[in-house]
Design a protein around this motif. Structure first.
Motif, PDB file in Angstrom:
ATOM      1  N   ALA A  40     -26.736 -23.637   4.031  1.00 10.03           N
ATOM      2  CA  ALA A  40     -27.636 -22.341   3.738  1.00 10.03           C
ATOM      3  C   ALA A  40     -27.058 -21.335   3.276  1.00 10.03           C
ATOM      4  O   ALA A  40     -27.112 -20.606   2.355  1.00 10.03           O
ATOM      5  CB  ALA A  40     -28.693 -22.062   4.620  1.00 10.03           C
ATOM      6  N   ARG A  41     -25.715 -21.087   4.131  1.00 12.31           N
ATOM      7  CA  ARG A  41     -24.994 -20.054   3.674  1.00 12.31           C
ATOM      8  C   ARG A  41     -24.284 -20.326   2.253  1.00 12.31           C
ATOM      9  O   ARG A  41     -24.002 -19.272   1.455  1.00 12.31           O
ATOM     10  CB  ARG A  41     -23.965 -19.483   4.905  1.00 12.31           C
ATOM     11  CG  ARG A  41     -24.776 -19.174   6.141  1.00 12.31           C
ATOM     12  CD  ARG A  41     -25.552 -17.927   6.095  1.00 12.31           C
ATOM     13  NE  ARG A  41     -24.627 -16.826   5.706  1.00 12.31           N
ATOM     14  CZ  ARG A  41     -23.861 -16.127   6.590  1.00 12.31           C
ATOM     15  NH1 ARG A  41     -23.921 -16.402   7.937  1.00 12.31           N
ATOM     16  NH2 ARG A  41     -23.080 -15.091   6.096  1.00 12.31           N
ATOM     17  N   ILE A  42     -23.743 -21.204   2.038  1.00 12.79           N
ATOM     18  CA  ILE A  42     -23.355 -21.567   0.957  1.00 12.79           C
ATOM     19  C   ILE A  42     -24.069 -21.456  -0.309  1.00 12.79           C
ATOM     20  O   ILE A  42     -23.514 -20.876  -1.362  1.00 12.79           O
ATOM     21  CB  ILE A  42     -22.452 -22.805   0.941  1.00 12.79           C
ATOM     22  CG1 ILE A  42     -21.496 -23.033   1.935  1.00 12.79           C
ATOM     23  CG2 ILE A  42     -22.100 -23.291  -0.567  1.00 12.79           C
ATOM     24  CD1 ILE A  42     -20.998 -24.516   2.332  1.00 12.79           C
ATOM     25  N   HIS A  43     -25.122 -21.803  -0.156  1.00 13.72           N
ATOM     26  CA  HIS A  43     -26.296 -21.700  -1.284  1.00 13.72           C
ATOM     27  C   HIS A  43     -26.573 -19.966  -1.295  1.00 13.72           C
ATOM     28  O   HIS A  43     -26.824 -19.781  -2.437  1.00 13.72           O
ATOM     29  CB  HIS A  43     -27.779 -22.376  -0.621  1.00 13.72           C
ATOM     30  CG  HIS A  43     -27.610 -23.874  -1.108  1.00 13.72           C
ATOM     31  ND1 HIS A  43     -27.316 -24.467  -2.285  1.00 13.72           N
ATOM     32  CD2 HIS A  43     -27.742 -24.860  -0.044  1.00 13.72           C
ATOM     33  CE1 HIS A  43     -27.625 -25.886  -2.080  1.00 13.72           C
ATOM     34  NE2 HIS A  43     -27.781 -26.167  -0.809  1.00 13.72           N
ATOM     35  N   ARG A  44     -26.526 -19.513  -0.074  1.00 15.84           N
ATOM     36  CA  ARG A  44     -26.888 -17.907  -0.173  1.00 15.84           C
ATOM     37  C   ARG A  44     -25.609 -17.273  -1.188  1.00 15.84           C
ATOM     38  O   ARG A  44     -26.030 -16.422  -2.021  1.00 15.84           O
ATOM     39  CB  ARG A  44     -26.894 -17.482   0.962  1.00 15.84           C
ATOM     40  CG  ARG A  44     -28.147 -16.260   1.075  1.00 15.84           C
ATOM     41  CD  ARG A  44     -28.244 -16.254   2.549  1.00 15.84           C
ATOM     42  NE  ARG A  44     -27.445 -15.479   3.475  1.00 15.84           N
ATOM     43  CZ  ARG A  44     -27.544 -15.320   4.682  1.00 15.84           C
ATOM     44  NH1 ARG A  44     -28.772 -15.650   5.346  1.00 15.84           N
ATOM     45  NH2 ARG A  44     -26.524 -14.339   5.427  1.00 15.84           N
ATOM     46  N   VAL A  45     -24.480 -17.614  -0.803  1.00 16.13           N
ATOM     47  CA  VAL A  45     -23.344 -16.944  -1.467  1.00 16.13           C
ATOM     48  C   VAL A  45     -23.670 -17.445  -3.138  1.00 16.13           C
ATOM     49  O   VAL A  45     -23.169 -16.510  -3.932  1.00 16.13           O
ATOM     50  CB  VAL A  45     -21.991 -17.469  -0.748  1.00 16.13           C
ATOM     51  CG1 VAL A  45     -20.765 -17.194  -1.962  1.00 16.13           C
ATOM     52  CG2 VAL A  45     -21.679 -16.798   0.536  1.00 16.13           C
ATOM     53  N   GLN A  46     -23.741 -18.725  -3.457  1.00 15.31           N
ATOM     54  CA  GLN A  46     -23.994 -19.102  -4.876  1.00 15.31           C
ATOM     55  C   GLN A  46     -24.917 -18.372  -5.485  1.00 15.31           C
ATOM     56  O   GLN A  46     -25.188 -18.168  -6.549  1.00 15.31           O
ATOM     57  CB  GLN A  46     -24.101 -20.506  -4.966  1.00 15.31           C
ATOM     58  CG  GLN A  46     -22.796 -21.469  -4.418  1.00 15.31           C
ATOM     59  CD  GLN A  46     -21.654 -21.121  -5.356  1.00 15.31           C
ATOM     60  OE1 GLN A  46     -21.698 -20.643  -6.355  1.00 15.31           O
ATOM     61  NE2 GLN A  46     -20.691 -22.243  -5.191  1.00 15.31           N
ATOM     62  N   THR A  47     -26.149 -18.057  -4.492  1.00 10.38           N
ATOM     63  CA  THR A  47     -27.208 -17.388  -5.216  1.00 10.38           C
ATOM     64  C   THR A  47     -26.884 -16.096  -5.732  1.00 10.38           C
ATOM     65  O   THR A  47     -27.163 -15.454  -6.801  1.00 10.38           O
ATOM     66  CB  THR A  47     -28.324 -17.147  -4.146  1.00 10.38           C
ATOM     67  OG1 THR A  47     -28.980 -18.365  -4.032  1.00 10.38           O
ATOM     68  CG2 THR A  47     -29.535 -16.394  -4.923  1.00 10.38           C
ATOM     69  N   LEU A  48     -26.016 -15.323  -4.664  1.00  6.42           N
ATOM     70  CA  LEU A  48     -25.506 -13.862  -4.923  1.00  6.42           C
ATOM     71  C   LEU A  48     -24.686 -13.957  -6.148  1.00  6.42           C
ATOM     72  O   LEU A  48     -24.416 -12.879  -7.177  1.00  6.42           O
ATOM     73  CB  LEU A  48     -24.861 -13.179  -3.767  1.00  6.42           C
ATOM     74  CG  LEU A  48     -25.707 -13.263  -2.605  1.00  6.42           C
ATOM     75  CD1 LEU A  48     -24.736 -12.819  -1.300  1.00  6.42           C
ATOM     76  CD2 LEU A  48     -26.908 -12.420  -2.692  1.00  6.42           C
ATOM     77  N   GLY A  49     -23.743 -15.012  -6.234  1.00  4.33           N
ATOM     78  CA  GLY A  49     -22.854 -15.099  -7.234  1.00  4.33           C
ATOM     79  C   GLY A  49     -23.389 -15.160  -8.544  1.00  4.33           C
ATOM     80  O   GLY A  49     -23.203 -14.539  -9.765  1.00  4.33           O
ATOM     81  N   ALA A  50     -24.611 -15.845  -8.698  1.00  2.00           N
ATOM     82  CA  ALA A  50     -25.291 -16.068  -9.792  1.00  2.00           C
ATOM     83  C   ALA A  50     -26.085 -14.777 -10.315  1.00  2.00           C
ATOM     84  O   ALA A  50     -25.962 -14.498 -11.423  1.00  2.00           O
ATOM     85  CB  ALA A  50     -26.362 -17.145  -9.578  1.00  2.00           C
ATOM     86  N   PHE A  51     -26.299 -14.092  -9.255  1.00  2.00           N
ATOM     87  CA  PHE A  51     -27.041 -12.666  -9.666  1.00  2.00           C
ATOM     88  C   PHE A  51     -25.894 -11.945 -10.203  1.00  2.00           C
ATOM     89  O   PHE A  51     -26.355 -11.245 -11.309  1.00  2.00           O
ATOM     90  CB  PHE A  51     -27.513 -12.326  -8.313  1.00  2.00           C
ATOM     91  CG  PHE A  51     -28.205 -10.715  -8.607  1.00  2.00           C
ATOM     92  CD1 PHE A  51     -29.362 -10.619  -9.196  1.00  2.00           C
ATOM     93  CD2 PHE A  51     -27.377  -9.806  -7.984  1.00  2.00           C
ATOM     94  CE1 PHE A  51     -29.712  -9.326  -9.221  1.00  2.00           C
ATOM     95  CE2 PHE A  51     -28.064  -8.500  -8.439  1.00  2.00           C
ATOM     96  CZ  PHE A  51     -29.197  -8.302  -8.687  1.00  2.00           C
ATOM     97  N   LEU A  52     -24.855 -11.792  -9.581  1.00  2.00           N
ATOM     98  CA  LEU A  52     -23.685 -10.881 -10.140  1.00  2.00           C
ATOM     99  C   LEU A  52     -23.418 -11.440 -11.607  1.00  2.00           C
ATOM    100  O   LEU A  52     -22.856 -10.333 -12.321  1.00  2.00           O
ATOM    101  CB  LEU A  52     -22.525 -10.627  -9.211  1.00  2.00           C
ATOM    102  CG  LEU A  52     -22.923 -10.057  -7.914  1.00  2.00           C
ATOM    103  CD1 LEU A  52     -21.529 -10.043  -6.953  1.00  2.00           C
ATOM    104  CD2 LEU A  52     -23.370  -8.801  -8.232  1.00  2.00           C
TER     105      LEU A  52
END
Length: 301
Positions: free
Chosen positions: A69-81
């Motif tokens: 879940a934390r990896i997905h969360r980081v990728q979510t933030l990266g996509a947003f940025l």
């Protein structure tokens, strides 16, 4: 952009790992990355995201749901940025697939943050995903978001781990749904992959197959009819029992009754008895039909 390492670079990274990283070390990198996000430290976030990805491909163990879940969360933030708002719900959906009920802390994403507004879209990606067939690596298997799976999601991101026959991790890969091919899979001697999975290893566009119908699908009408017949038989049995109870409870005709009263009395008893017999015959008939259909279903299974 550091949003996603290519499949080839991820595979190469897995083969050239300077060392392996466990779940705690991957979560440690995710913590540092998210801390940079909250401080609006974009360069720090980029460095942290790359660290999370490099540790992920060098994972030494099956990742826990929390780590995934934390990896997905980081990728979510990266996509947003990166301004890739189309990928934000895709990564969020992967997060909720890996850890259902996951709660994103308000310290990371306050109420009203644009990412929170995309949660409903992310949840929609969890439904009706036909999937794409994964290659069969040989003696081992592939897990998608922590579960043994034969298919990879085509509507959301997923975290895939290839395991050998003893359950040791051979490769870990973060897959976006628009990614084609599975060249990150480590070849292992053993079972041959299916034709579709073989094509998916090298084709520029992954082939999506519809899930085959279950082995009982064509027998569903027979099963439904058998069940309906048995239920109907039970209802008729209950009605027959009530009618017989009513017949047995009928009062004895008074000896001083007139001829008309006696005729009405006998007609009423005849009607009750006829109902009881009719319900009984119907019960036996529908029971026979239900049993026969059940036998046919079992014999032709």
């Amino acid at each position: 952009m550091l949003l996603l390492l290519s499949a080839s670079s991820l595979a190469a990274g897995a083969a050239d790992c300077p060392r392996k990283f466990d779940t705690a070390e991957i979560i440690e990198a995710a913590n540092a990355t998210e801390k940079a996000f909250t401080k609006l430290d974009k360069p720090g976030f980029r460095t942290g995201q790359a660290d999370v990805e490099s540790r992920m491909v060098c994972a030494s163990e099956i990742l826990s749901p929390a780590a995934q879940a934390r990896i997905h969360r980081v990728q979510t933030l990266g996509a947003f940025l990166d301004g890739r708002m189309d990928r934000v719900p895709v990564a969020l959906s992967g997060l909720f697939a890996a850890e259902p009920g996951h709660q994103i802390p308000a310290s990371l994403l306050p109420d009203g943050h644009p990412i929170r507004g995309l949660v409903p879209s992310a949840m929609a990606y969890l439904r009706d995903d036909p999937g794409v067939e994964l290659p069969k690596p040989g003696s081992g298997w592939i897990e998608a978001d922590g579960a043994h799976s034969l298919r990879a999601a085509t509507q959301r991101s997923s975290l895939l781990q290839q395991l050998d026959g003893q359950g040791a991790v051979l490769a870990t890969h973060y897959r976006w749904p628009d990614e084609a091919g599975f060249d990150w899979v480590v070849p292992v001697a053993g079972a041959k992959p299916s034709a579709v999975a073989t094509r998916n290893l090298s084709e520029s566009h992954a082939v999506v197959e519809s899930k085959p119908a279950g082995p009982w699908a064509h027998r569903a009408p027979l099963l439904a009819l058998a069940g309906t017949s048995l239920v109907t038989s039970g209802v008729l049995f209950a009605l027959a029992a009530d009618a017989r109870a009513e017949f047995d409870a009928s009062p004895v005709l008074d000896s001083g009754a007139s001829a008309d009263e006696e005729a009405d009395y006998r007609a009423e008893l005849t009607t009750i008895q006829g109902d009881a017999n009719g319900f009984s015959y119907g019960c036996y008939a529908t029971l026979g039909v239900g049993v026969a259909l059940g036998v046919v279903t079992v014999v032709t299974w």
